[in-house]
Design a protein around this motif. Structure first.
Motif, PDB file in Angstrom:
ATOM      1  N   LEU A  23       0.833  -1.203   0.000  1.00  0.00           N
ATOM      2  CA  LEU A  23       0.000   0.000   0.000  1.00  0.00           C
ATOM      3  C   LEU A  23       0.864   1.247   0.000  1.00  0.00           C
ATOM      4  O   LEU A  23       2.083   1.190   0.166  1.00  0.00           O
ATOM      5  CB  LEU A  23      -0.927  -0.018   1.219  1.00  0.00           C
ATOM      6  N   SER A  24       0.243   2.394  -0.163  1.00  0.00           N
ATOM      7  CA  SER A  24       0.962   3.680  -0.192  1.00  0.00           C
ATOM      8  C   SER A  24       1.830   3.849   1.057  1.00  0.00           C
ATOM      9  O   SER A  24       2.957   4.354   0.996  1.00  0.00           O
ATOM     10  CB  SER A  24      -0.061   4.806  -0.280  1.00  0.00           C
ATOM     11  N   PHE A  32      -7.230  -5.132  -1.881  1.00  0.00           N
ATOM     12  CA  PHE A  32      -6.991  -3.809  -2.459  1.00  0.00           C
ATOM     13  C   PHE A  32      -8.272  -3.321  -3.117  1.00  0.00           C
ATOM     14  O   PHE A  32      -8.918  -4.055  -3.866  1.00  0.00           O
ATOM     15  CB  PHE A  32      -5.876  -3.870  -3.507  1.00  0.00           C
ATOM     16  N   LEU A  33      -8.643  -2.085  -2.828  1.00  0.00           N
ATOM     17  CA  LEU A  33      -9.810  -1.462  -3.474  1.00  0.00           C
ATOM     18  C   LEU A  33      -9.303  -0.693  -4.692  1.00  0.00           C
ATOM     19  O   LEU A  33      -8.698   0.373  -4.527  1.00  0.00           O
ATOM     20  CB  LEU A  33     -10.509  -0.505  -2.500  1.00  0.00           C
ATOM     21  N   LYS A  35     -10.040   1.527  -6.836  1.00  0.00           N
ATOM     22  CA  LYS A  35     -11.069   2.563  -6.994  1.00  0.00           C
ATOM     23  C   LYS A  35     -11.204   3.084  -8.408  1.00  0.00           C
ATOM     24  O   LYS A  35     -12.273   3.532  -8.824  1.00  0.00           O
ATOM     25  CB  LYS A  35     -10.784   3.706  -6.020  1.00  0.00           C
ATOM     26  N   ILE A 118      -9.416   6.824  -0.881  1.00  0.00           N
ATOM     27  CA  ILE A 118      -9.334   5.784   0.142  1.00  0.00           C
ATOM     28  C   ILE A 118      -8.427   6.286   1.269  1.00  0.00           C
ATOM     29  O   ILE A 118      -7.377   6.881   0.991  1.00  0.00           O
ATOM     30  CB  ILE A 118      -8.668   4.504  -0.436  1.00  0.00           C
ATOM     31  N   THR A 120      -6.214   4.739   4.422  1.00  0.00           N
ATOM     32  CA  THR A 120      -5.762   3.520   5.119  1.00  0.00           C
ATOM     33  C   THR A 120      -5.115   3.923   6.445  1.00  0.00           C
ATOM     34  O   THR A 120      -5.672   3.692   7.504  1.00  0.00           O
ATOM     35  CB  THR A 120      -4.776   2.711   4.253  1.00  0.00           C
ATOM     36  N   ARG A 148     -10.510   2.632   5.190  1.00  0.00           N
ATOM     37  CA  ARG A 148     -10.147   1.231   5.463  1.00  0.00           C
ATOM     38  C   ARG A 148      -9.687   1.032   6.901  1.00  0.00           C
ATOM     39  O   ARG A 148      -9.397  -0.094   7.295  1.00  0.00           O
ATOM     40  CB  ARG A 148      -8.982   0.797   4.553  1.00  0.00           C
TER      41      ARG A 148
END
Ligand SMILES: O=P(O)(O)OC[C@H]1O[C@H](OP(=O)(O)OP(=O)(O)O)[C@H](O)[C@@H]1O
Ligand SMILES: O=C(O)c1cc(=O)[nH]c(=O)[nH]1
Ligand SMILES: [Mg+2]
Length: 193
Positions: A23-24, A32-33, A35, A118, A120, A148
């Motif tokens: 993830l970032s 994982f979404l 988007k 999103i 996280t 999330r």
């Protein structure tokens, strides 16, 4: 629109991905979404962002400007701004740090809602808020399509999430063996060169 309605838009778009993702934030997750597959469909994007704009107005009123972090925030930021009836700007990375570029200008003291796709850990939101403040904006709230963190992320201002869920995420040296066995994908833009 509640969390189930939002997740149904993601499911119907094929945007709920399973595998091994970095993830970032550098955390790893089996979910994982994606988007962009939702935002690629204007009718779905409109439904989500109209609902987010209504939630923003109900909770903090209408800001002067909506500002998003590139890349993922640009489309939902624009569409949410359209429903708020305000301008839509975005910040982008210059030498790693978010900056307001392209002639976007905030008048001193203008009120801003930061719009993310999103959340996280909230790291990208905090970086975006810092860039908005450096440009003179007064951030009255942050908003996102999906949180999330299930409400745990602290972005330093009220976070208005259209959907909230808790998704497992692990530090790189603490991966469960079944996740470590899957080849990793890095779908975001933070580490792009
Ligand atoms: O709350 P955080 O832990 O910061 O994670 C969420 C961020 O991660 C994604 O961006 P990413 O940097 O992957 O690039 P993208 O915007 O191009 O998708 C997403 O768009 C959020 O900005
Ligand atoms: O944390 C992230 O980087 C992240 C998670 C997610 O589900 N979708 C996304 O675009 N980014
Ligand atoms: Mg992003």
């Amino acid at each position: 629109m509640n969390t189930q309605d939002v997740l149904e838009e993601f499911r119907a778009s094929g945007a709920l991905r399973e595998g091994h993702f970095v993830l970032s934030s550098g955390l790893h997750s089996p979910v994982f979404l994606q988007k962009n597959l939702v935002f690629a469909q204007p009718d779905r994007c409109e439904r989500l962002c109209k609902a987010l704009a209504e939630k923003i107005v109900a909770q903090v009123g209408k800001p002067d400007v909506a500002i998003s972090p590139a890349v993922g925030g640009i489309i939902p930021g624009y569409e949410t701004a359209r429903h708020l009836g305000v301008q839509s700007f975005y910040v982008e990375r210059e030498g790693g740090a978010f900056k307001l570029r392209r002639g976007f200008h905030i008048e001193p003291g203008q009120t801003v809602v930061m719009v993310e796709d999103i959340v996280t850990t909230g790291l990208s939101s905090r970086e975006c808020i810092e860039a908005i403040r450096a440009a003179g904006g007064e951030v009255i709230a942050a908003a996102c399509i999906v949180d999330r963190s299930g409400g745990k992320a602290d972005v330093g201002v009220p976070l208005i999430a259209l959907a909230s869920m808790e998704v497992p995420a692990y530090e790189a040296d603490k991966l469960p063996p079944e996740l470590a066995a899957i080849p990793v994908q890095d779908p975001g833009s933070r580490r792009l060169r």
